[in-house]
Design a protein around this motif. Sequence first.
Motif, PDB file in Angstrom:
ATOM      1  N   TRP A   1     -60.517 128.353  82.959  1.00 51.24           N
ATOM      2  CA  TRP A   1     -61.756 127.582  82.810  1.00 51.24           C
ATOM      3  C   TRP A   1     -62.630 127.630  84.064  1.00 51.24           C
ATOM      4  N   LYS A   2     -62.354 128.583  84.974  1.00 49.15           N
ATOM      5  CA  LYS A   2     -63.145 128.698  86.210  1.00 49.15           C
ATOM      6  C   LYS A   2     -64.629 128.824  85.859  1.00 49.15           C
ATOM      7  N   GLY A   3     -65.459 128.114  86.620  1.00 53.08           N
ATOM      8  CA  GLY A   3     -66.892 128.105  86.356  1.00 53.08           C
ATOM      9  C   GLY A   3     -67.325 126.871  85.584  1.00 53.08           C
TER      10      GLY A   3
ATOM     11  N   GLN B   1     -53.158 113.312  63.288  1.00 50.89           N
ATOM     12  CA  GLN B   1     -52.249 114.449  63.397  1.00 50.89           C
ATOM     13  C   GLN B   1     -52.855 115.472  64.349  1.00 50.89           C
ATOM     14  N   PRO B   2     -52.054 116.024  65.263  1.00 53.40           N
ATOM     15  CA  PRO B   2     -52.587 116.994  66.226  1.00 53.40           C
ATOM     16  C   PRO B   2     -53.114 118.251  65.527  1.00 53.40           C
ATOM     17  N   LEU B   3     -54.309 118.671  65.947  1.00 59.24           N
ATOM     18  CA  LEU B   3     -54.901 119.900  65.428  1.00 59.24           C
ATOM     19  C   LEU B   3     -54.744 121.040  66.429  1.00 59.24           C
ATOM     20  N   ARG B   4     -54.978 120.729  67.691  1.00 62.02           N
ATOM     21  CA  ARG B   4     -54.806 121.735  68.742  1.00 62.02           C
ATOM     22  C   ARG B   4     -54.709 121.051  70.090  1.00 62.02           C
ATOM     23  N   GLN B   5     -54.193 121.796  71.038  1.00 61.04           N
ATOM     24  CA  GLN B   5     -54.061 121.294  72.398  1.00 61.04           C
ATOM     25  C   GLN B   5     -54.712 122.285  73.353  1.00 61.04           C
ATOM     26  N   VAL B   6     -55.392 121.745  74.331  1.00 55.76           N
ATOM     27  CA  VAL B   6     -56.039 122.547  75.356  1.00 55.76           C
ATOM     28  C   VAL B   6     -55.560 122.035  76.707  1.00 55.76           C
ATOM     29  N   GLN B   7     -55.289 122.961  77.594  1.00 54.78           N
ATOM     30  CA  GLN B   7     -54.885 122.591  78.943  1.00 54.78           C
ATOM     31  C   GLN B   7     -55.831 123.256  79.928  1.00 54.78           C
TER      32      GLN B   7
ATOM     33  N   THR C   1     -55.554 116.786  73.638  1.00 52.16           N
ATOM     34  CA  THR C   1     -55.090 116.987  72.265  1.00 52.16           C
ATOM     35  C   THR C   1     -56.165 116.525  71.306  1.00 52.16           C
ATOM     36  N   GLU C   2     -56.533 117.404  70.392  1.00 48.40           N
ATOM     37  CA  GLU C   2     -57.494 117.054  69.345  1.00 48.40           C
ATOM     38  C   GLU C   2     -56.706 116.642  68.111  1.00 48.40           C
TER      39      GLU C   2
ATOM     40  N   SER D   1     -51.805 126.853  76.284  1.00 52.71           N
ATOM     41  CA  SER D   1     -53.079 127.236  75.669  1.00 52.71           C
ATOM     42  C   SER D   1     -53.768 128.386  76.396  1.00 52.71           C
ATOM     43  N   THR D   2     -53.416 128.619  77.668  1.00 54.41           N
ATOM     44  CA  THR D   2     -54.073 129.687  78.428  1.00 54.41           C
ATOM     45  C   THR D   2     -53.108 130.752  78.926  1.00 54.41           C
ATOM     46  N   GLY D   3     -51.809 130.468  78.870  1.00 50.08           N
ATOM     47  CA  GLY D   3     -50.820 131.417  79.372  1.00 50.08           C
ATOM     48  C   GLY D   3     -50.655 131.374  80.886  1.00 50.08           C
ATOM     49  N   GLU D   4     -51.303 130.422  81.542  1.00 54.48           N
ATOM     50  CA  GLU D   4     -51.226 130.327  82.998  1.00 54.48           C
ATOM     51  C   GLU D   4     -49.981 129.564  83.432  1.00 54.48           C
ATOM     52  N   MET D   5     -49.621 129.749  84.701  1.00 55.81           N
ATOM     53  CA  MET D   5     -48.558 128.990  85.332  1.00 55.81           C
ATOM     54  C   MET D   5     -49.175 128.289  86.535  1.00 55.81           C
TER      55      MET D   5
END
Length: 129
Positions: free
Chosen positions: A65-67, A37-43, A30-31, A91-95
């Motif tokens: 994020w492969k690679g 205050q949260p700006l964005r989240q990355v998983q 979380t940035e 954040s990526t739509g993955e499961m």
Amino acid sequence: MRALLHWWLGLVDPFGRARWANKVVLIGLTEVDSDNQPLRQVQAWGRIVNAMRGHNFLIELDGHWKGYFCSLPPDPNRFRIAPPGDYALKSTGEMLRDPDFTTTWISDLDSGADLEKVPGLFLTAEDLA
């Protein structure tokens, strides 16, 4: 016999690298802004490829994020055993099904910073050479 083996492994490898090696970890980042205050989240998710006392955890990322590799501070207390189940990465739509661990981190990066460019956070194989 098993207790003796665990005792011996503890002497040889007190940090317990065997506990971490090749385990799948789900990472939440979380940035936040200057007011916290949260700006964005990355998983992201991947397999732990290095976990040595005194060195950052190195995670080989997969999926979106492969690679890339992710380097996180060597604090095993920040990793939690993940309850079994499906995890949706918004954040990526993955499961992701049944990761071994989860870990969450908060960063005070400048808004709009490109996470791929943050030194030491997301690395390519070339960065590691």
